[in-house]
Design a protein around this motif. Structure first.
Motif, PDB file in Angstrom:
ATOM      1  N   GLY A  81       0.797  -1.224   0.128  1.00  0.00           N
ATOM      2  CA  GLY A  81       0.008   0.002   0.086  1.00  0.00           C
ATOM      3  C   GLY A  81       0.881   1.366  -0.042  1.00  0.00           C
ATOM      4  O   GLY A  81       0.292   2.385  -0.076  1.00  0.00           O
ATOM      5  N   SER A  82       2.194   1.092   0.162  1.00  0.00           N
ATOM      6  CA  SER A  82       2.879   2.383   0.018  1.00  0.00           C
ATOM      7  C   SER A  82       3.339   2.646  -1.470  1.00  0.00           C
ATOM      8  O   SER A  82       2.997   2.028  -2.206  1.00  0.00           O
ATOM      9  CB  SER A  82       4.213   2.023   0.697  1.00  0.00           C
ATOM     10  OG  SER A  82       5.015   1.102   0.076  1.00  0.00           O
ATOM     11  N   ILE A  83       3.672   4.165  -1.432  1.00  0.00           N
ATOM     12  CA  ILE A  83       3.592   4.731  -2.761  1.00  0.00           C
ATOM     13  C   ILE A  83       5.217   4.652  -3.088  1.00  0.00           C
ATOM     14  O   ILE A  83       6.000   5.280  -2.142  1.00  0.00           O
ATOM     15  CB  ILE A  83       3.146   6.302  -2.910  1.00  0.00           C
ATOM     16  CG1 ILE A  83       1.585   5.882  -2.681  1.00  0.00           C
ATOM     17  CG2 ILE A  83       3.765   6.757  -4.392  1.00  0.00           C
ATOM     18  CD1 ILE A  83       0.803   6.978  -2.951  1.00  0.00           C
ATOM     19  N   LEU A  84       5.637   4.239  -3.929  1.00  0.00           N
ATOM     20  CA  LEU A  84       7.202   4.359  -4.429  1.00  0.00           C
ATOM     21  C   LEU A  84       7.281   5.584  -5.446  1.00  0.00           C
ATOM     22  O   LEU A  84       6.687   5.438  -6.624  1.00  0.00           O
ATOM     23  CB  LEU A  84       7.752   2.929  -5.027  1.00  0.00           C
ATOM     24  CG  LEU A  84       8.995   3.311  -5.436  1.00  0.00           C
ATOM     25  CD1 LEU A  84      10.155   3.302  -4.359  1.00  0.00           C
ATOM     26  CD2 LEU A  84       9.359   1.993  -6.400  1.00  0.00           C
ATOM     27  N   ASP A  85       7.914   6.344  -4.906  1.00  0.00           N
ATOM     28  CA  ASP A  85       8.267   7.771  -5.852  1.00  0.00           C
ATOM     29  C   ASP A  85       9.483   7.699  -6.562  1.00  0.00           C
ATOM     30  O   ASP A  85      10.595   8.208  -6.013  1.00  0.00           O
ATOM     31  CB  ASP A  85       8.083   8.969  -4.981  1.00  0.00           C
ATOM     32  CG  ASP A  85       8.015  10.254  -5.881  1.00  0.00           C
ATOM     33  OD1 ASP A  85       8.277  10.146  -6.999  1.00  0.00           O
ATOM     34  OD2 ASP A  85       8.197  11.406  -4.986  1.00  0.00           O
ATOM     35  N   CYS A  86       9.509   7.321  -7.851  1.00  0.00           N
ATOM     36  CA  CYS A  86      10.598   7.290  -8.359  1.00  0.00           C
ATOM     37  C   CYS A  86      10.428   8.210  -9.804  1.00  0.00           C
ATOM     38  O   CYS A  86      10.841   7.769 -10.823  1.00  0.00           O
ATOM     39  CB  CYS A  86      11.145   5.967  -9.098  1.00  0.00           C
ATOM     40  SG  CYS A  86      11.759   4.796  -7.705  1.00  0.00           S
ATOM     41  N   LEU A  87       9.341   9.378  -9.620  1.00  0.00           N
ATOM     42  CA  LEU A  87       9.042  10.042 -10.874  1.00  0.00           C
ATOM     43  C   LEU A  87       9.919  11.317 -11.031  1.00  0.00           C
ATOM     44  O   LEU A  87       9.464  12.320 -11.051  1.00  0.00           O
ATOM     45  CB  LEU A  87       7.648  10.466 -10.308  1.00  0.00           C
ATOM     46  CG  LEU A  87       6.794  10.794 -11.496  1.00  0.00           C
ATOM     47  CD1 LEU A  87       6.620   9.992 -12.569  1.00  0.00           C
ATOM     48  CD2 LEU A  87       5.390  11.608 -10.913  1.00  0.00           C
ATOM     49  N   ASN A  88      11.283  11.009 -11.342  1.00  0.00           N
ATOM     50  CA  ASN A  88      11.927  12.267 -11.661  1.00  0.00           C
ATOM     51  C   ASN A  88      11.975  12.246 -13.207  1.00  0.00           C
ATOM     52  O   ASN A  88      11.547  11.305 -13.967  1.00  0.00           O
ATOM     53  CB  ASN A  88      13.365  12.071 -11.000  1.00  0.00           C
ATOM     54  CG  ASN A  88      14.426  11.388 -11.750  1.00  0.00           C
ATOM     55  OD1 ASN A  88      14.492  11.221 -13.025  1.00  0.00           O
ATOM     56  ND2 ASN A  88      15.234  10.601 -10.975  1.00  0.00           N
ATOM     57  N   SER A  89      12.521  13.291 -13.896  1.00  0.00           N
ATOM     58  CA  SER A  89      12.632  13.558 -15.208  1.00  0.00           C
ATOM     59  C   SER A  89      13.913  13.861 -15.739  1.00  0.00           C
ATOM     60  O   SER A  89      14.017  14.562 -16.601  1.00  0.00           O
ATOM     61  CB  SER A  89      11.458  14.838 -15.625  1.00  0.00           C
ATOM     62  OG  SER A  89      10.213  14.734 -15.306  1.00  0.00           O
ATOM     63  N   LEU A  90      14.842  13.092 -14.990  1.00  0.00           N
ATOM     64  CA  LEU A  90      16.182  13.315 -15.623  1.00  0.00           C
ATOM     65  C   LEU A  90      16.638  12.416 -16.567  1.00  0.00           C
ATOM     66  O   LEU A  90      16.325  11.233 -16.400  1.00  0.00           O
ATOM     67  CB  LEU A  90      17.092  13.136 -14.204  1.00  0.00           C
ATOM     68  CG  LEU A  90      16.759  14.182 -12.999  1.00  0.00           C
ATOM     69  CD1 LEU A  90      17.554  13.951 -11.744  1.00  0.00           C
ATOM     70  CD2 LEU A  90      17.205  15.854 -13.403  1.00  0.00           C
ATOM     71  N   ARG A  91      17.396  12.892 -17.327  1.00  0.00           N
ATOM     72  CA  ARG A  91      18.007  11.889 -18.396  1.00  0.00           C
ATOM     73  C   ARG A  91      18.880  10.812 -17.688  1.00  0.00           C
ATOM     74  O   ARG A  91      19.237  10.072 -18.406  1.00  0.00           O
ATOM     75  CB  ARG A  91      18.397  12.847 -19.543  1.00  0.00           C
ATOM     76  CG  ARG A  91      17.804  12.208 -20.703  1.00  0.00           C
ATOM     77  CD  ARG A  91      18.165  12.728 -22.169  1.00  0.00           C
ATOM     78  NE  ARG A  91      18.248  11.678 -22.749  1.00  0.00           N
ATOM     79  CZ  ARG A  91      18.345  11.830 -24.107  1.00  0.00           C
ATOM     80  NH1 ARG A  91      18.009  13.065 -24.648  1.00  0.00           N
ATOM     81  NH2 ARG A  91      18.475  10.762 -24.927  1.00  0.00           N
ATOM     82  N   LYS A  92      19.494  11.603 -16.802  1.00  0.00           N
ATOM     83  CA  LYS A  92      20.874  10.596 -16.405  1.00  0.00           C
ATOM     84  C   LYS A  92      20.659  10.704 -14.804  1.00  0.00           C
ATOM     85  O   LYS A  92      20.406  11.903 -14.145  1.00  0.00           O
ATOM     86  CB  LYS A  92      22.004  11.280 -16.636  1.00  0.00           C
ATOM     87  CG  LYS A  92      22.552  11.243 -17.826  1.00  0.00           C
ATOM     88  CD  LYS A  92      23.932  11.691 -18.095  1.00  0.00           C
ATOM     89  CE  LYS A  92      24.567  11.479 -19.533  1.00  0.00           C
ATOM     90  NZ  LYS A  92      25.728  12.242 -19.625  1.00  0.00           N
ATOM     91  N   ASP A  93      20.649   9.624 -14.074  1.00  0.00           N
ATOM     92  CA  ASP A  93      20.632   9.567 -12.577  1.00  0.00           C
ATOM     93  C   ASP A  93      21.214   8.147 -12.138  1.00  0.00           C
ATOM     94  O   ASP A  93      20.764   7.131 -12.344  1.00  0.00           O
ATOM     95  CB  ASP A  93      19.007   9.678 -12.255  1.00  0.00           C
ATOM     96  CG  ASP A  93      18.909   9.414 -10.807  1.00  0.00           C
ATOM     97  OD1 ASP A  93      20.032   9.641  -9.952  1.00  0.00           O
ATOM     98  OD2 ASP A  93      17.957   9.270 -10.208  1.00  0.00           O
ATOM     99  N   ASN A  94      22.569   7.989 -11.755  1.00  0.00           N
ATOM    100  CA  ASN A  94      23.036   6.971 -11.280  1.00  0.00           C
ATOM    101  C   ASN A  94      23.115   7.129  -9.720  1.00  0.00           C
ATOM    102  O   ASN A  94      24.389   6.822  -9.225  1.00  0.00           O
ATOM    103  CB  ASN A  94      24.522   6.956 -12.037  1.00  0.00           C
ATOM    104  CG  ASN A  94      24.451   6.196 -13.398  1.00  0.00           C
ATOM    105  OD1 ASN A  94      23.385   5.781 -13.731  1.00  0.00           O
ATOM    106  ND2 ASN A  94      25.332   6.324 -13.849  1.00  0.00           N
ATOM    107  N   THR A  95      22.242   7.278  -9.023  1.00  0.00           N
ATOM    108  CA  THR A  95      22.311   7.030  -7.389  1.00  0.00           C
ATOM    109  C   THR A  95      21.603   5.725  -7.099  1.00  0.00           C
ATOM    110  O   THR A  95      20.182   5.898  -6.986  1.00  0.00           O
ATOM    111  CB  THR A  95      21.508   8.320  -7.052  1.00  0.00           C
ATOM    112  OG1 THR A  95      20.235   8.752  -7.305  1.00  0.00           O
ATOM    113  CG2 THR A  95      22.322   9.612  -7.247  1.00  0.00           C
ATOM    114  N   GLY A  96      22.258   5.061  -6.757  1.00  0.00           N
ATOM    115  CA  GLY A  96      21.834   3.604  -6.514  1.00  0.00           C
ATOM    116  C   GLY A  96      21.098   2.692  -7.812  1.00  0.00           C
ATOM    117  O   GLY A  96      21.341   3.049  -8.896  1.00  0.00           O
TER     118      GLY A  96
END
Lengths: 369, 369
Positions: A81-96
């Motif tokens: 029931g939790s919400i996972l927020d991975c809603l970024n708009s970046l073309r590059k993101d190498n954090t984890g």
């Protein structure tokens, strides 16, 4: 859940809710000079959230690549029931670790996608379509290689269909075949930013294709009406098949050289027990749609098809589900395309995120029981 | 581990061992008329397996997309010593979860990549590079939008650097700046299949950029020597910085409009305590390399930089590691870019695949202790 949340016209990043219909997004973007990086026959009714959940392929994959590259972020509701927020708009993101990848193509078995961010390309100002007729499949392959060489960066689709596919859309939908009496048809689409340049490239390609004998006849469309009618011959095959009888459908990928041999073997194997055996698909992606029709469902026909089709595909290192997914019917067939070790990790992943097995149960991943 | 296993010249799929050097693969492919879909300054020494493990971005991402789309398959040794075989070469495969994505960008913390399969594009027959000088960053952004509009499908790189970056390569490497006295520089590269068409497009773009006052001066290169010397001004900044003193490095992504404001704020904030503050990067990807040099390492300077830079980036919904990864130093900074819920799932993934924590320990994902 059918709202556009934002659009950035510098980066081309669209953020929207999962219930947006693909074609509505396309229309929204068209006014801004952009387009969606995917297109498929069902665009008028399919939801973008479902496109992601099934990792939809479709007609533009050759040009813009898969959703694994174009999706920038997503939001999902997890089984707890939790919400996972991975809603970024970046073309590059190498954090984890890139968690959004877990939800793309997992068919709703790990969570429900509620919103997403996707990179949209500029809408091409010039689109051209050529329909070409070929004598045999080896010439189809030569046409494919030649169009990759000659059309380069403007090639946006390379589809093929056999004469049975063409017959079926003529018979059931009364579509007109502008190039009768060919064994195979190749539909080549270009999309570019300069009409004059694209036409020059297309003409050189067509000249070479004709001169070298790869192609026996051809027709070109530059206006929207004719483009749509040529595309109709390819896109409406599924609709025509449904009118032909009960349909056995296979969505396979394999090395492109092998694609049609399976259709021919299937035709010989089934003989008169099948009404019609058609082969068509996305040549550029090595993706074959093998469809068989019969008056009605028959266990005998099914057992002539399966596991034969899966074994044949597996033997040629192919995938038994290129773009349609496994769902309920094919989840236990996963071993034809994936090792036991790989399936075991998938089961662990499923158990990790959905220990109670409440998300889209009995689908995609074989149960561990 | 530096062998090419196979190359399919119909599909463009290259299968190779993880120890192949990126540039060697490029040379191997060049003879066959293909090219690798990624390029970076370290190409002469970096291994393709490491490129995947760190999800390397680099100079061609704008054109060919990220490794998440171009990698077709991989083989990895898991922490329990077993081998995970996902080494297929299919462009489409929707049978179960896409496990290869777990290993791309996970920095060796889940397993060791030993072989891979990657989709390679045709080597462009025509490459052109333009270096342009701009008065301010808002003109840099206008140049970016204009070049996306005008160059469309042939645009293969759009990089920017500030005058400090330029000064540093002139001072330490004695490189020649062909366009002195500009506040900013934009390097635009086109790659296409027809030299004549590409030059026409580039000329129209340059004319519009000049006429509209976005650009104050410019130079174009079509021959390999001049192309390399223009690229040198951009690619050798890192090398020049190392000669300037101790370097504090930040690799950030954020909405492209915000990119340079951070550099300016940092410059003001540090005042004379920094020797040099430079901003450059991949404009097309919203990826800023912010680098600060000083005579030697200083805790005072570090605490003026951190957490300031991370907080600023986080406030603008950016990523604190666009393409370099988190490694040892930045793993606890992950929360600036990812939610606690997301990091918790990453920790569960790590524990699932590597319960003993033996793979590249203390890296990437914060420990649960």
């Amino acid at each position: 859940m059918d709202q556009v949340i934002s659009f950035d016209d510098v980066s081309g990043a669209l953020v929207c809710q999962a219930g947006c219909v693909l074609d509505s997004l396309n229309q929204y973007l068209a006014e801004l000079g952009y387009t969606m990086p995917l297109d498929l026959g069902a665009k008028g009714s399919c939801h973008i959230g479902g496109n992601l959940a099934t990792n939809a392929g479709g007609l533009r994959l050759l040009r813009y690549g898969s959703l694994r590259g174009t999706v920038l972020g997503l939001e999902a509701v997890l089984p707890d029931g939790s919400i996972l927020d991975c809603l970024n708009s970046l073309r590059k993101d190498n954090t984890g670790y890139d968690l959004k990848q877990l939800f793309i193509g997992s068919e709703g078995t790990l969570g429900i996608i509620t919103a997403l961010s996707i990179m949209c390309p500029r809408k091409p100002s010039a689109v051209n379509v050529a329909l070409l007729g070929c004598e045999n499949f080896s010439k189809v392959l030569q046409v494919f290689t030649l169009c990759r060489d000659q059309l380069g960066e403007i090639l946006s689709a390379c589809e093929f269909m056999d004469s049975e596919s063409m017959r079926i859309v003529q018979t059931h939908l009364k579509l007109i075949n502008p190039l009768p009496d060919n064994a195979f048809y190749v539909l080549v689409e270009t999309s570019g930013s300069c009409g004059k340049h694209d036409e020059e490239k297309l003409n050189i390609f067509l000249e070479k294709a004709m001169d070298s004998g790869f192609v026996t006849s051809g027709t070109v469309a530059t206006d929207q009406g004719k483009i749509m009618s040529l595309w109709g011959l390819r896109e409406r095959i599924t609709e025509a098949l449904a009118l032909d009888g009960y349909v056995y459908k296979y969505d396979l990928s394999m090395p492109v050289e092998k694609l049609y041999a399976l259709v021919e073997e299937t035709r010989v194997r089934l003989g008169s027990s099948a009404q019609c055996v058609v082969g068509y698909g996305h040549l550029g992606d090595g993706n074959l749609h093998l469809n068989v029709t019969a008056k009605s469902h028959s266990d005998a026909l099914l057992s002539a098809l399966e596991p034969f089709v899966y074994e044949w595909t597996s033997k040629h290192n192919g995938s038994i589900s290129a773009e349609h997914g496994l769902g309920f019917k094919k989840r236990d067939h996963i071993y034809y395309s994936k090792s036991a070790g790989a399936v075991h990790i998938m089961q662990q992943l499923k158990h990790m995120l959905d220990p109670k097995g409440i998300m889209n149960p009995y689908k995609t991943i074989p149960s561990t029981d």
